[in-house]
Every structure is written in structure tokens, then in C-alpha cells.
Design an enzyme around this catalytic site. Structure first.
Site, PDB file in Angstrom:
ATOM      1  N   HIS A   1     -13.129   0.455  -3.423  1.00 23.30           N
ATOM      2  CA  HIS A   1     -12.828   1.207  -2.194  1.00 23.30           C
ATOM      3  C   HIS A   1     -13.695   2.446  -2.017  1.00 23.30           C
ATOM      4  CE1 HIS A   1      -9.445  -1.438  -1.292  1.00 23.30           C
ATOM      5  NE2 HIS A   1      -9.263  -1.450  -2.589  1.00 23.30           N
TER       6      HIS A   1
ATOM      7  N   LYS B   1     -17.337   3.652  -0.753  1.00 26.05           N
ATOM      8  CA  LYS B   1     -18.499   3.152  -0.031  1.00 26.05           C
ATOM      9  C   LYS B   1     -19.765   3.372  -0.855  1.00 26.05           C
ATOM     10  CE  LYS B   1     -15.944   4.252   4.124  1.00 26.05           C
ATOM     11  NZ  LYS B   1     -15.601   5.355   5.043  1.00 26.05           N
TER      12      LYS B   1
ATOM     13  N   HIS C   1     -15.743  -3.423   6.910  1.00 28.53           N
ATOM     14  CA  HIS C   1     -15.240  -2.087   7.200  1.00 28.53           C
ATOM     15  C   HIS C   1     -16.155  -1.501   8.271  1.00 28.53           C
ATOM     16  CE1 HIS C   1     -13.625   2.027   6.072  1.00 28.53           C
ATOM     17  NE2 HIS C   1     -14.680   2.317   6.820  1.00 28.53           N
TER      18      HIS C   1
ATOM     19  N   ARG D   1     -12.076  14.528   9.367  1.00 26.51           N
ATOM     20  CA  ARG D   1     -13.059  15.416   8.729  1.00 26.51           C
ATOM     21  C   ARG D   1     -14.461  14.830   8.922  1.00 26.51           C
ATOM     22  NH1 ARG D   1     -14.539  12.050   4.656  1.00 26.51           N
ATOM     23  NH2 ARG D   1     -12.899  10.723   3.814  1.00 26.51           N
TER      24      ARG D   1
ATOM     25  N   LYS E   1      -0.846  -7.322   6.455  1.00 25.12           N
ATOM     26  CA  LYS E   1      -1.628  -8.544   6.295  1.00 25.12           C
ATOM     27  C   LYS E   1      -2.872  -8.237   5.477  1.00 25.12           C
ATOM     28  CE  LYS E   1      -3.740 -12.315   8.955  1.00 25.12           C
ATOM     29  NZ  LYS E   1      -3.115 -13.306   8.023  1.00 25.12           N
ATOM     30  N   TYR E   2      -3.165  -9.157   4.535  1.00 22.17           N
ATOM     31  CA  TYR E   2      -4.394  -9.018   3.755  1.00 22.17           C
ATOM     32  C   TYR E   2      -5.457  -9.896   4.407  1.00 22.17           C
ATOM     33  CZ  TYR E   2      -7.703  -9.446  -0.102  1.00 22.17           C
ATOM     34  OH  TYR E   2      -8.839  -9.437  -0.876  1.00 22.17           O
TER      35      TYR E   2
ATOM     36  N   LYS F   1       0.822  -1.222   0.000  1.00 21.04           N
ATOM     37  CA  LYS F   1       0.000   0.000   0.000  1.00 21.04           C
ATOM     38  C   LYS F   1       0.849   1.264   0.000  1.00 21.04           C
ATOM     39  CE  LYS F   1      -3.911   0.216   2.700  1.00 21.04           C
ATOM     40  NZ  LYS F   1      -4.648   0.030   3.976  1.00 21.04           N
TER      41      LYS F   1
ATOM     42  N   ASN G   1      -9.995   9.305   9.484  1.00 22.66           N
ATOM     43  CA  ASN G   1     -10.437  10.435   8.659  1.00 22.66           C
ATOM     44  C   ASN G   1     -10.612  11.644   9.561  1.00 22.66           C
ATOM     45  OD1 ASN G   1     -12.588   8.952   6.079  1.00 22.66           O
ATOM     46  ND2 ASN G   1     -10.403   8.830   6.429  1.00 22.66           N
TER      47      ASN G   1
ATOM     48  N   ARG H   1     -25.788   5.806  -1.204  1.00 24.33           N
ATOM     49  CA  ARG H   1     -25.191   6.884  -1.993  1.00 24.33           C
ATOM     50  C   ARG H   1     -25.676   6.732  -3.430  1.00 24.33           C
ATOM     51  NH1 ARG H   1     -18.857   7.724  -0.384  1.00 24.33           N
ATOM     52  NH2 ARG H   1     -19.054   7.317   1.860  1.00 24.33           N
TER      53      ARG H   1
END
Lengths: 155, 447, 447, 155
Positions: C235, C237, C208, C291, C201-202, C158, C289, C337
């Protein structure tokens, strides 16, 4: 004598089968008629369109399938169109087995009883609103009709 | 279990009931007049039946057409909404005689509470205070004068079968009594077909406070707190709120317990509302509404319940499943009834909606069957939308209401939105200092 | 006290903030590109300033234009919304240097959490579990291989500065490592201007789950429970809900207490979200995050708080005024959304909205800046509306969501409404049995 | 040298008085100009009209009063219209007291500095995009301008 009250038996399984067929084959409409049994199923839009413009089919699609008679697109303003003056079940003869009041091609005079509509066990005679020849029959014996639904065309 | 409900109503309340049906997996049948063929509740229903021409007498008020529609669509229950046939005991009885479920109280309770004199007598016997007045129908002017003097002027002469302000006169002294009786009797005869009158104390500055009850078929009854509906014009509610700005939790519990006890004693079922005048800390029962009310959403917002869902559940025979102490009141809610009317003259303004844009965001609920392009028919009630706003407290709720009203766009017809904007900015409303006469005074320019 | 807020954003979140301002009596300044001159937040704002041409780099991402707009409009605070400059520590610092209030965390906290490696190190030191992996940036392939073998394949390579799925590769064995590192580094350089990578690790079937925190300037910190945002595509949402269908109250309290302790230790202020992967009862911190988030409304619906209002209040220096035990979770909420995209190919579908009709009634909230006739510009994010539905429990909420989606009309462009309708009817969603990979599998036709 | 930064002084009381006058007299617009001070107040609609069709005035009405320059209705597509390339405060001369870069009627060449726009303490020279005569001036010294706002017309 009016016929003994017959509550129309709705063939829900059959209608369901037609509906599934309609969806499986992605059809827009299936009209089925056998004797006095008549069904039309049309596909409902995925999302209802409660907006103004051209959504007239929604109501049509949502109507109870068995209550949908033959199409009557072109006769809405025809002076000879006889429409249901009340919601109810329409009967073509005075009692089961007896001859129909009128048949396609018959000539009628103003005031002749042409059909009965039963609403809450009361059988209301439906009379010809003008003289002429029965040129179309939109209903069949024992089907439910809404207020304003086309019954006969008297030319 | 109810499989299919015929909704014997139109407009926002038909849509409200339809939404509850859809969320519960119950099929819906919309009945409609020819004037409502394009109405939202018709467009969204699972099935529709046209039951008559535009006049309500021949469609929404026609029991035979509605029952026939229920029969041909195989509905197993009928929800009457409010208005129209909702408080018609004969209709409720007909529905039950045909083996269908009437989603509401029993015909007997509707009939009992429909007779305003019998209703008062009944609740008074159960311990609920009523406005002092004649015990029953007055027989003569002399009879009326005796009672009026006993309770003290001013008094109100009212139709026993009345409602909505018809057949109702205020009398300030003996000299006006004869004429008031004659006028009220004539109005009552014309409006309700019955000239029975009664006399009661006229309260100078009362608030209209009503208590919602909910009862199942197993003897469980709860109250859902009160609504303050004092903002009225010609006895039509304009703005409603919950809780009332003037009630203490103690008063709420006390009057709530009283109506619950009364409803229990009566064996009442479904929803109902005990309406009171409230002045100087005292409640005076005026009538009971044996149906769902226009203003039920403000109660839903503060107690977190779906009243229509509960109404359907108990009609199916389900138990309430919760007790009075489980009913919690959180926050504040206000409803504005938005009418298709000139906001100054109140002249009806039917017509085609050009633009329609509802406010959104946190705490804003719209109950309306409007859409852009919809034609508001001239045949029915002028209420076209309810804006319901909730907030953590009354002040936050009011601020939110103000911003939501400013966002609401309904063009093409006149609406009472500007009236609501004006009213909620007046100091008396902001402070909660208003009574049932306040709006009339405002409209007369006395504010 | 803040008198006037410049809203440095667009679309639904600009409108969301504007509504909070209006309800608090704070004046609002909308800044906008020329493409957004007709946008709802511009139309409703008290003041507006056009800050640049359509490309975001020259308007919404232009700190100088935004600060200049704040100066000429005499704003005393800036709310950055989400996206754009909201997690730009330099911008936050510039705002403060100009004597304005930045409505969000301190620049230092934004900077700290913006560095994914530093963020993980920081929270791990505070006792929050993280995904096992390299402690810092990997120096070589050999370094990566050693770590990958230690934690066990599959592993994730990543970007340290990353987000949104860019610069992220799954590696299942030693042989794929070199190429994955090269590709991820190139993507990271292109997207973030920094090629720093790390290995972790995956997890095969993680959910989530993220926890919302709220902190004032006086050391008071609370958590507002979790959101389950496992329904993701690339990735991003798609559907979020609160509470998570899989968390117990004990797990909620435990992880909540942990993030509150960490935020307190950091001296964190304003709102923030600790994001976790959750698998087999274990939480693994992924990032924070710093925000307001797109999905904040589901938390508002279940805990009865107005998060933007709280954000403004604490920015003014007000104390929270409530404790952790005052935060109660009632009912269930789901957010969809809705994007201006083809629901099957996800191709963007900008254009003019022909008909717009939002669903209404109990438990339905719309956060959207759409209106009939609005032109969705092609320059920005495709999210055009959020439908948030709440109910007494998850089942009631889902039923309501189903009916609300069916009522929603947005014509003229393609939207993802049909995708949402399809997803919420799938057994895995109905039962809450989904992980972060589920939607990708559905879209590949594996369901 | 650019002028020392002058934060524009907003005459809020005066603007408020104009606004009240506007409402009292039910006017649609009051434009006021005195020296380099210029205000235009227009009435906001009672309810905002967030709908498509003809609602262009809303943005205008909601703009900060002092930021509103003279009207520029007819020049939007004029090739000689010079618009602000950034949001900021416009200055007509290099420093207070020094002569204006250009005045009405002056002739300019392409690339001549005609104004300054200050954004975050940086003074950006605004250059003539074509040669010609200054036939209109839409701004005055020290007023804030938005991106795209008309500055000068070069005929």
C-alpha cells in the site's frame, strides 16, 4: 605498397554471443583470440558511475569490443612502449600476404618502419622510436587502435 | 534509420546529444582527447575512441581522426555539436563523401552562411533587412570612407570571415578610419586567414535577438520563436532568455514568417539561427548560425520541443510532422552560462571540482558534464554548466533563477555564479532594459 | 499576505515548500530534530529552530514544540507538508486558534475525511460512486457476514480510521470472516487507537487512480486531472504517472467534474486528492487525502502549474484566477520514489551518502534533500529522492526515465534505483497493463 | 505564579542596522548585549553550501538573530551543562519583578528549579540535573531557546 583498404569487418553477432555468455555466466571478462581476430568483452556496471574516484573501468568496458587489444597494464611508463600516434587501423605488413615488418624477437634500429596505421585511406608508417628487440606485440593485423594505444614494446 | 552516432564534441553539448541518442535508442560513440578520458560524455557513451592529444587542433578539430573513428566504430552519422568543426563546410562535405550522415545543414549552406558578406546579400535578396553598409568587401580606404559617410558615423569595420569580436572596430569619424582598417585587417588575417573587410552602420543600443528555425528534408520549415541574447561580454553571450522582454507577438510572427520564407527559399535543412540586431522596433540581420546553439534550451523550455531530437529525426529523413501553428509558446525561460572563470577578472579557473551540487525542483534544468572530482582541463572553452530555469512568466522565472543560483554549489574552482547573481538583481535586468553594450558598461563599473 | 512560513516537516517536502517560499519572497522557518541539524532544508532556510530529539513523537509530531517555534520566530503561517501532522485536525485547529494560517484544508474537512466511513458516506451523498460495502462500522460477525454475502466475496475488512495497509484483511469466504475481524480489529486498535471496522467489496484487478483538486477561499474549485498510482508495494506508492495510461479524456472530464462538484458542495479549500479504485471503466472512491501529496509533481509537469505556490496563494486569500477550461494537460510525467532500502529485500539502508550525482538535461526534475556527505538518519521515512521525468508522450517519457535512472548516482547506501530500472523495463509497465497487485506479484517472483 | 505571557519584542530595525554595519565593514560577526537584550549577527555565505564538510556555521548564521545566546563552544560535552529540554521562552524568575531562581555563583541542589521555559502558555520548571555552583549563564530573561540550547553550567 600499402594493402588495398580493408574496412575491418566487425563480428557483431559473435561479440553479441560472447556478451550474452558473459551475462549468463555472470563473468567479469572474456578474452577471445583466433588468428588476427581478438575480442575482449567485460561487463559494464549497472549504473554508470560518473564520479571521480575509482571508475577507470567504465571507459574500458564501453570501448568497442573489437578495438580492445591485449592488456598493457604494466608498460604505461616503459620507455620502450610504442603507442599509436593517431586513431586508425593498424597493419603489420606492407600489403596482404607480404611478410610482417617485424615479429616478436626481432631487433630494430631507430627509424625502422615497424607498422602502418591507416587513417582515411592514408597509410602512415610507424617507425621505431628507439633501437632494441621487439619484446611484446599488443596488436594484430587489421585491428583498429585509438590514439595512445600500445602497439609494441621495444626493449 | 540512424543506428549509431559519433558525437564530434565534448563537454555539456556532447552529453546533451548523448542523452538524446539514448532516449531514441541510438547508440553513441564519444570521441575524446587524452585530456577528456574521464569526461562525463566519455563515461556515459556506449563506445569511446581516443582521437588525439589535448590540443583541439590534434583532436576535436582533426577531421581525419574523427572520420577514422567513425569508420572503425561503424557509426552511420556524425553530430558536430557547436564550435569545433560544426560550421566547417569542408568537414561536413567529407562526412557526406564517406557515406555518413552529417547531422546539420548541407555543406553548401554552411559555406554560404560562413561568408558573412554572401550571407547578408542572400538574406537581403530574400527580403530580410540587414544593417546598412557596404554590399561587399571594401577595396580601399576611400571606398570605406564613401560608404561610411553615406550611412553615417559611427560605423563598424568588420572581417568578412569573422566572428566572436575579432577583426571588428568601431569608427566614429573619418580620421579613425585608416587605422581601424589596418588593425581589423591584421586581426582578420591572423584569426581567419582572410583579410576581407566590410563596413556597416554601428547601432548605439541594439539588442541581440535571434530566431530559431527547424527544417526537414521535405521542404517543411518552422520557426521556434526568438531568443534575446543581449547580455554579452566581448561578444560572448552570458545570459539568454525566451521570449525577448521587448518583442510583441505580432513582431514575433512577422520576423518568424520572414526567416521561414528565407530558409524555405534556400532549401535549408536541419537547425539554424538567424541572428539580428534589434533597435527601435527594427531588425537588422547580422549572421546565420548553421548549427545547434549553446542557448537552444531556452527555446525548448518555452515551446516544449526537444530540438536535438528533432535534429536527429529530420537527419534520418523523417518529416517534421507539425506545422507552424502547432508551435505554441508557453511561459518564460532564462539560461545562465556558468564559466570556470573568476567572476570579477574573468581569468580562467581550470582545476578539480571539490564539491558539486546542482539545484533541483520544479522548473530547473541543468545541462552540465561536471561532477565532484572532475578536473576541468585548461585546454578548452571555460563554459562548464548551463542553468536553465523556466516559469509561468518572466517574473516567476527570475525568482526561480535567483533561488536556483543560490542552491548551486561548485567548489574547488572559481565560477561566474556570483556574477550571475549580481546581474539578475540589477534593476535594468529585472526590467528587461538592457542592450548588447549593457554588460560591458556594468563590468566597467558604470552601474 | 503571508510574510513568514514555518515548515513543519523535513526531507524533500520541506525543501519543496522552502523553494516555493523563496520564489514568492516569503521567509521560511525550518524546524528540525537534532538528527536533522545538517539537513538541506535546515541549511537553506532563512531561520531554523531545533524543536526536539530524533524521535518524531518528540519533534515533528509534537504540536506544542512546533507552535512554540512558530511563536518565537514570529511566523504567520504553518505548512504541514505530508505525513506527520498534515492530516491531524486537532493540530490544524490549534494553529488557527493561535491566530496563524494553517496552509491546508479546514480542521473540519480534515476531520471529516479522516473518518473513512464518514468520508464515504459524504462523497456518496454528493454522487461519487464508492466501493459497495457496509454503510458504517460493523457491529458483529453476523452483521459482517450478511453484508459480505450481499456484495459477494471476496471482501475486504478494513479499519475505519486506517491507512497504509494496517488493519486491512482480504476475506474469500464465510469461514475466514471471524478471524479476519479479530486480527483487523487488533491491528486497528494498535495502529490508530480505534477498533472500528467496515466491510467492502474486494476488487480483483483495480488500478489506483486519484484526482487532484485545488480550491480557493472564494468558492472557486478546479481539478488538475488524475494520477495513476497503481504501482504499490504494501500500500505504499512506488511509481506514479500522469495521465493514467487507461483513462480517456471523456472519463477524465467526467470524474473531474464530479470531484469538483463535491469539493464545491463541501466548501473545501486548499489542495486535496480524491482517491479511487478503478476497474472495468468504473471508479470507486476509497478515501480523500486532505493535504499535499508526495506525487504532486507529476501533475505539475503535465498541467504546468506550481501546486505549492497555488496552495500558498489561496491560503493568503488570493483567488485562483483561472477556470477549469484554462487547465490544459500536455505530455506525460512519471515519478519514481527512491528509497534508502535494499532493492530486493526492502531492508532500510540509512547511512552516509558517499557520492551523489543527480541526472540532468531536458525533462528531468529532482526533488531531493540529499547531498554528498549527508547522513540519512534511521528515524524517519526511507524516501530520499523523487525523480520526476516528463516527455511529449508516455513512450518518450519512459525512454527519458530510463536514461535518467542510469545517470543517477547515490553511493554509500542502498537505494531502490535498481528496482525502478527493473520495473520500467518490464512489458506490463511499458504497456501500462498493471494494477495495484502487480508489483506484489512481481516481488513474489510471479513475473 | 508564572509571569503573564510576554511575547518577546524583536528589535528588527536594530538587528537590520547591525547587519548592514556588518556588511559595510565586511565583518564576520557582531555580538551585542545590553541588559537582558542580546543579539549576535554573523555573515551568511553568498551561496549556501549544502555540502557535508565544514559548513556548520550556516545553521548558526541563519538562526533568528534574537534567539542566539552567548557562545557555548567549549561546554558541549561538559557534564554540568544544562540544556533546554524543549523549545520555548526562558524565564529566570517565577514572575516579573520577583527575584531570579538562581544567579551566577549560586549553589544549587539536584532538583532545584533554576529556570522556567514557557511553551504554548505552559510554564515548565527546569530543574538542576546535578548539585553544584552556577558557573555560567548562557541565557537571559525572556529570550527564546531551541531544543538542546545551553542554559546554565553547573560546576
Amino acid at each position: 605498397m600499402p594493402p588495398a583498404k580493408q574496412k575491418p569487418v566487425l563480428e557483431t553477432d559473435f561479440v553479441r554471443a560472447l556478451g550474452e555468455l558473459l551475462n549468463d555466466l555472470s563473468l567479469a571478462e572474456i578474452a577471445y583470440e583466433k588468428g588476427d581476430f581478438r575480442v575482449r568483452v567485460t561487463r559494464q556496471q549497472a549504473a554508470m558511475a560518473p564520479l571521480a574516484a575509482p571508475a577507470v573501468t567504465v571507459t574500458e568496458a564501453a570501448r568497442p569490443a573489437a578495438a580492445v587489444g591485449a592488456p598493457s597494464e604494466d608498460y604505461g611508463s616503459h620507455p620502450g612502449l610504442l603507442t599509436a600516434p593517431m586513431v586508425g587501423v593498424v597493419y603489420t605488413s606492407a600489403e596482404p600476404g607480404s611478410p610482417a615488418y617485424v615479429s616478436l624477437g626481432d631487433t630494430v634500429a631507430v627509424g625502422d618502419t615497424v607498422l602502418l596505421i591507416e587513417a582515411m585511406k592514408v597509410f602512415n608508417p610507424i617507425k621505431a622510436h628507439r633501437a632494441g628487440r621487439i619484446s611484446r606485440v599488443f596488436i594484430s593485423n587489421g585491428v583498429p587502435v585509438e590514439y595512445g594505444e600500445p602497439l609494441l614494446l621495444i626493449d | 534509420m540512424i543506428q549509431k552516432i559519433l558525437i564530434a564534441n565534448r563537454g555539456e553539448i556532447a552529453l546533451r546529444i548523448l542523452r538524446a541518442c539514448r532516449e531514441m535508442g541510438i547508440r553513441s560513440v564519444a570521441v575524446h582527447s587524452t585530456a577528456d578520458a574521464d569526461a562525463m560524455h566519455v563515461r556515459l557513451a556506449d563506445e569511446t575512441v581516443c582521437i588525439g592529444p589535448p590540443p583541439a587542433q590534434e583532436s576535436y578539430l582533426n577531421p581525419v581522426a574523427i572520420l577514422t573513428a567513425a569508420t572503425i566504430s561503424n557509426a552511420d552519422a556524425i553530430h558536430p555539436g557547436y564550435g569545433f568543426l560544426s560550421e566547417n563546410a569542408d568537414f561536413a562535405a567529407m562526412v557526406e563523401e564517406h557515406g555518413l550522415t552529417f547531422i546539420g545543414p548541407s555543406p553548401e549552406h554552411i559555406r554560404l552562411m560562413g561568408d558573412k558578406i554572401a550571407a547578408k546579400r542572400t538574406v537581403r535578396e530574400a527580403g530580410i533587412p540587414v544593417v546598412p553598409g557596404s554590399d561587399g568587401s571594401i577595396d580601399s580606404e576611400a571606398d570605406a570612407r564613401r560608404i561610411a559617410r553615406a550611412i553615417g558615423y559611427p560605423v563598424l569595420v568588420k572581417a568578412a570571415a569573422g566572428g566572436g569580436g575579432r577583426g571588428m572596430k568601431v569608427v566614429t569619424d573619418d580620421g579613425q578610419l585608416a587605422e581601424a582598417i589596418a588593425t581589423a585587417r591584421a586581426e582578420a588575417l591572423a584569426a581567419f586567414g582572410s583579410g576581407g573587410l566590410y563596413v556597416e552602420k554601428y547601432l548605439a543600443h541594439p539588442r541581440h535577438i535571434e530566431v530559431q528555425v527547424l527544417a526537414d528534408l521535405h521542404g517543411n520549415v518552422v520557426h521556434l520563436g526568438e531568443r534575446d541574447c543581449s547580455l554579452q561580454r566581448r561578444h560572448q553571450k552570458v545570459i539568454e532568455e525566451a521570449p525577448s522582454p521587448v518583442l510583441t507577438p505580432e513582431q514575433r510572427s512577422k520576423i518568424g514568417a520572414l526567416v521561414v520564407r528565407t530558409a524555405s527559399a534556400l532549401g535549408y535543412r536541419s537547425v539554424g539561427t538567424f541572428e539580428f540586431l534589434y533597435e527601435d522596433g527594427e531588425f537588422y540581420f547580422i549572421e546565420m548560425n548553421t548549427r545547434l546553439q549553446v542557448e537552444h534550451p531556452v527555446t525548448e523550455m518555452v515551446c516544449g520541443l526537444d530540438i536535438v531530437r528533432e535534429m536527429l529525426r529530420v537527419a534520418e529523413g523523417s518529416e517534421l510532422g507539425f506545422e507552424q501553428e502547432d508551435v505554441r509558446f508557453v511561459g518564460h525561460a532564462i539560461e545562465c552560462r556558468i564559466n570556470a572563470e573568476d567572476p570579477e577578472t574573468f581569468a580562467p579557473s581550470p582545476g578539480t571540482i571539490a564539491e558539486y551540487h546542482a539545484p533541483g525542483g520544479l522548473g530547473v534544468r541543468i545541462d552540465s558534464a561536471l561532477y565532484a572530482g572532475y578536473r576541468v582541463p585548461p585546454f578548452y572553452d571555460s563554459m562548464i554548466a548551463k542553468l536553465i530555469v523556466s516559469g509561468a512568466d518572466r517574473r516567476a522565472c527570475l525568482a526561480r533563477l535567483r533561488r536556483a543560483l543560490a542552491e548551486y554549489v561548485i567548489s574547488g574552482i572559481k565560477t561566474t555564479i556570483p556574477l550571475h547573481q549580481r546581474l539578475i538583481d540589477m534593476p535594468e535586468f529585472i526590467d528587461g532594459r538592457y542592450d548588447v553594450h549593457w554588460l560591458e558598461r556594468v563590468m566597467r563599473g558604470e552601474h
